[in-house]
Design a protein around this motif. Structure first.
Motif, short mmCIF file in Angstrom:
data_model
loop_
_atom_site.label_atom_id
_atom_site.label_comp_id
_atom_site.label_asym_id
_atom_site.label_seq_id
_atom_site.Cartn_x
_atom_site.Cartn_y
_atom_site.Cartn_z
N ALA A 35 0.85 -1.20 0.00
CA ALA A 35 0.00 0.00 0.00
C ALA A 35 0.88 1.25 0.00
O ALA A 35 0.43 2.33 -0.39
CB ALA A 35 -0.93 0.00 1.21
N GLY A 98 1.93 12.31 -9.31
CA GLY A 98 1.31 11.32 -8.43
C GLY A 98 -0.05 11.82 -7.96
O GLY A 98 -0.50 12.92 -8.34
N THR A 99 -0.68 11.02 -7.13
CA THR A 99 -2.00 11.37 -6.59
C THR A 99 -1.96 12.76 -5.95
O THR A 99 -2.87 13.58 -6.13
CB THR A 99 -2.41 10.34 -5.52
OG1 THR A 99 -2.26 9.04 -6.06
CG2 THR A 99 -3.83 10.56 -5.06
N THR A 100 -0.91 12.99 -5.18
CA THR A 100 -0.80 14.26 -4.44
C THR A 100 -0.86 15.44 -5.40
O THR A 100 -1.64 16.38 -5.19
CB THR A 100 0.54 14.28 -3.66
OG1 THR A 100 0.58 13.12 -2.83
CG2 THR A 100 0.69 15.54 -2.84
N HIS A 128 -6.40 10.41 3.41
CA HIS A 128 -4.95 10.62 3.47
C HIS A 128 -4.72 12.13 3.42
O HIS A 128 -5.53 12.87 2.85
CB HIS A 128 -4.37 9.94 2.22
CG HIS A 128 -2.89 9.91 2.12
ND1 HIS A 128 -2.14 10.98 1.69
CD2 HIS A 128 -2.00 8.91 2.36
CE1 HIS A 128 -0.86 10.65 1.67
NE2 HIS A 128 -0.74 9.39 2.07
N SER A 130 -3.10 13.78 1.54
CA SER A 130 -3.13 14.25 0.13
C SER A 130 -4.52 14.65 -0.33
O SER A 130 -4.65 15.37 -1.32
CB SER A 130 -2.66 13.14 -0.81
OG SER A 130 -1.35 12.82 -0.55
N THR A 170 -12.08 9.06 -0.70
CA THR A 170 -11.17 8.03 -1.18
C THR A 170 -11.93 6.87 -1.80
O THR A 170 -13.08 6.61 -1.42
CB THR A 170 -10.30 7.52 -0.01
OG1 THR A 170 -9.32 6.63 -0.51
CG2 THR A 170 -11.12 6.80 1.05
N MET A 172 -10.51 3.84 -1.57
CA MET A 172 -10.22 2.83 -0.54
C MET A 172 -9.31 3.47 0.50
O MET A 172 -8.26 4.04 0.15
CB MET A 172 -9.51 1.63 -1.16
CG MET A 172 -9.16 0.55 -0.15
SD MET A 172 -8.05 -0.70 -0.81
CE MET A 172 -9.18 -1.90 -1.39
N ASN A 174 -6.48 4.04 3.07
CA ASN A 174 -5.15 3.42 3.23
C ASN A 174 -4.93 2.93 4.66
O ASN A 174 -3.92 2.32 4.96
CB ASN A 174 -4.03 4.39 2.83
CG ASN A 174 -3.96 5.60 3.72
OD1 ASN A 174 -4.97 6.18 4.07
ND2 ASN A 174 -2.77 6.00 4.12
N ASP A 199 -10.05 9.96 -4.69
CA ASP A 199 -8.65 9.59 -4.54
C ASP A 199 -8.53 8.08 -4.76
O ASP A 199 -8.94 7.29 -3.92
CB ASP A 199 -8.20 9.99 -3.12
CG ASP A 199 -6.82 9.46 -2.77
OD1 ASP A 199 -6.23 8.70 -3.57
OD2 ASP A 199 -6.33 9.80 -1.68
N ALA A 201 -5.73 6.33 -5.09
CA ALA A 201 -4.37 5.83 -4.83
C ALA A 201 -4.36 4.37 -4.39
O ALA A 201 -3.55 3.57 -4.86
CB ALA A 201 -3.67 6.71 -3.80
N GLN A 202 -5.25 4.01 -3.46
CA GLN A 202 -5.26 2.62 -2.97
C GLN A 202 -6.23 1.75 -3.75
O GLN A 202 -6.01 0.54 -3.89
CB GLN A 202 -5.65 2.58 -1.48
CG GLN A 202 -4.66 3.23 -0.56
CD GLN A 202 -3.30 2.53 -0.55
OE1 GLN A 202 -3.17 1.36 -0.89
NE2 GLN A 202 -2.27 3.26 -0.16
N SER A 222 -1.73 7.15 -8.46
CA SER A 222 -0.27 7.12 -8.67
C SER A 222 0.10 5.82 -9.35
O SER A 222 -0.38 4.75 -8.96
CB SER A 222 0.46 7.15 -7.31
OG SER A 222 0.07 8.27 -6.57
N HIS A 224 2.86 4.23 -9.14
CA HIS A 224 3.71 3.33 -8.35
C HIS A 224 2.93 2.37 -7.46
O HIS A 224 3.47 1.37 -6.99
CB HIS A 224 4.73 4.13 -7.53
CG HIS A 224 4.18 4.89 -6.36
ND1 HIS A 224 4.24 4.40 -5.09
CD2 HIS A 224 3.56 6.09 -6.28
CE1 HIS A 224 3.69 5.29 -4.26
NE2 HIS A 224 3.27 6.33 -4.97
N LYS A 225 1.64 2.66 -7.23
CA LYS A 225 0.85 1.72 -6.41
C LYS A 225 0.14 0.71 -7.30
O LYS A 225 -0.55 -0.19 -6.83
CB LYS A 225 -0.16 2.48 -5.56
CG LYS A 225 0.54 3.44 -4.60
CD LYS A 225 -0.33 3.86 -3.48
CE LYS A 225 0.20 5.12 -2.82
NZ LYS A 225 0.68 4.90 -1.47
N1 PMP Z 1 -4.08 8.83 -1.06
C1 PMP Z 1 -3.95 7.64 -0.49
C2 PMP Z 1 -5.18 6.93 0.00
C3 PMP Z 1 -2.68 7.07 -0.33
O1 PMP Z 1 -2.56 5.89 0.27
C4 PMP Z 1 -1.56 7.76 -0.82
C5 PMP Z 1 -0.15 7.18 -0.70
N2 PMP Z 1 0.16 6.68 0.54
C6 PMP Z 1 -1.75 9.00 -1.43
C7 PMP Z 1 -3.02 9.51 -1.53
C8 PMP Z 1 -0.62 9.81 -1.96
O2 PMP Z 1 0.00 9.16 -3.05
P1 PMP Z 1 1.36 9.75 -3.64
O3 PMP Z 1 2.28 9.91 -2.47
O4 PMP Z 1 1.82 8.68 -4.60
O5 PMP Z 1 1.05 11.03 -4.29
#
Ligand code: PMP
Length: 403
Positions: A35, A98-100, A128, A130, A170, A172, A174, A199, A201-202, A222, A224-225
């Motif tokens: 995650a 990335g998501t952020t 998160h 972000s 979100t 899901m 995190n 969001d 990301a997860q 993102s 990378h996830k």
């Molecule tokens: N939202 C969630 C739910 C996340 O788990 C994460 C990464 N931990 C992010 C946003 C941010 O992703 P990133 O750092 O790749 O921008």
């Protein structure tokens, strides 16, 4: 034009075969921190290597052979992403870091231009940082208010009003692994003409979603996830909204014309993509998505769910364990009474078990859960029962030392 049809192939999923695609997996260590970032398949590593070793060139600029190839690869990758999330058009796919960054673009280039004092942004408590901080920042800039929402549907109906301009949630969590009912949230949000920001990301790696069917306005994730490279993300936005938004960063290729007095922004999606893109990352991500279509991801999800249930059943045998995550989730968060989460993480690390502990970038949620941090195990279709058995043994060894 659909380039990446996830349904068209004779797909399968075999846990051992799938696992063998990840060169970082070995018998000495166990990776249960996906995650945070997923392991990378050989296909993605090879594509990135090929670009750096044999065909380095820039995109959308030079006209020599390799440069034209790179530009074509980036266009193909954009279409792959559009197909993956079922976007209407590849111009709705913006490359970001990335998501952020994706959510910050929505906050600054969309929200900042439409929000007025006392307008409201409803943000769930699960988020998160972000998907919270960009809203707090834009609220400070505009005089709008961030409204805390438990993620419960009935509560949303009670909170939402004509003052609501944005609902941020979100796909899901995190921390808890909870997946909100996006279809109902979308319906309620749009009844009030607000905009839904999700969001992913997860969620993206475990639950493929259809942005059109769910009527999502903005979707961020993102690479990378999702087994892809770091430093690359995606912002999906409905074309109509992206068109009305102001530009994000200024620089090369985000413009049509420029003088010392003015500029005219480029068309979508380039308007939001100033500067040289993450070429190697995008090429690697296209290879990831291409590789992913060989696998039956739904079957892989079911396998991960079973593995998660096995993991939880083994963890439940530990005395004084308290869970924070929902059932059937690949994300399992917990604490063990009288053991500090970081002490456990260090002792597991010494036994070559990778997990995550701490606030997980979700301080408000930690407050709600009544703790200062958690222990998080996150599972993927490349994990297996041996990984879990090694984890349980390592936790028992750690408990013996710590108590
Ligand atoms: N939202 C969630 C739910 C996340 O788990 C994460 C990464 N931990 C992010 C946003 C941010 O992703 P990133 O750092 O790749 O921008």
């Amino acid at each position: 034009m659909v380039l990446l049809d996830l349904n068209s192939h004779n797909k399968h999923y075999n846990p051992e075969k799938f696992r063998s695609n990840f060169p970082a997996i070995n018998d000495q260590s166990v990776y249960l921190d996906s995650a945070a970032t997923a392991l990378k398949p050989q296909a993605m590593i090879a594509a990135t290597h090929e670009y750096y070793a044999h065909s380095t060139a820039t995109a959308q600029r030079s006209l020599h052979h390799d440069a034209l190839q790179v530009t074509a690869s980036i266009d193909k990758a954009r279409q792959y992403v559009a197909d993956f999330i079922h976007a209407n058009d590849n111009s709705e796919i913006i490359w970001t870091r990335g998501t952020t960054e994706s959510i910050n673009i929505v906050a600054q280039s969309y929200a900042r231009t439409i929000l007025k004092p006392n307008d409201e942004i409803i943000v769930s408590e699960l988020e998160h940082h972000s998907n919270l901080l960009p809203w707090l920042i834009v609220a400070q800039q505009t005089g709008a208010k961030v409204i805390k929402w438990s993620s419960n549907i009935d509560e949303l109906s009670a909170l939402i009003s004509s003052r609501t301009k944005i609902v941020a949630i979100t796909q899901m969590s995190n921390v808890t692994g909870f997946c909100p009912d996006l279809a109902t949230i979308s319906q309620i949000t749009h009844q009030y003409n607000a905009v839904l920001v999700v969001d992913g990301a997860q969620g993206i790696v475990h639950h493929c979603l259809d942005v059109k069917q769910l009527d999502i306005d903005f979707y961020a994730f993102s690479a990378h996830k999702l087994y892809g490279p770091t430093g690359l993300g995606v912002l999906y936005g409905k074309q109509l909204l992206l068109k009305q938004m102001s530009v994000w960063q200024g620089g090369g290729k985000m413009l049509k014309t420029a003088s010392f007095s003015d500029f005219q922004p480029a068309d979508l999606p380039y308007k939001f993509e100033a500067g040289t893109p993450n070429i190697a990352g995008i090429i690697g991500f296209a290879a990831t998505l291409d590789w992913l279509r060989n696998w039956d991801v739904k079957q892989a999800d079911r396998y991960t769910e079973q593995l998660a249930n096995y993991t939880k059943s083994q963890l439940m045998k530990i005395t004084d364990i308290e869970f924070y995550s929902v059932d059937n989730s690949p994300i399992i968060s917990f604490n063990i009474k009288n053991i500090h989460h970081n002490d456990l993480a260090i002792l597991l690390g010494e036994q070559k078990i990778a997990i995550r502990t701490g606030e997980l970038c979700a301080q408000p949620l930690m407050q709600k859960l009544g703790c200062h941090g958690v222990i998080r195990i996150s599972l993927m279709p490349y994990n297996n029962q041996q990984d879990v058995d090694k984890l349980i043994e390592a936790i028992q060894n750690a408990i013996a030392i710590l108590t």
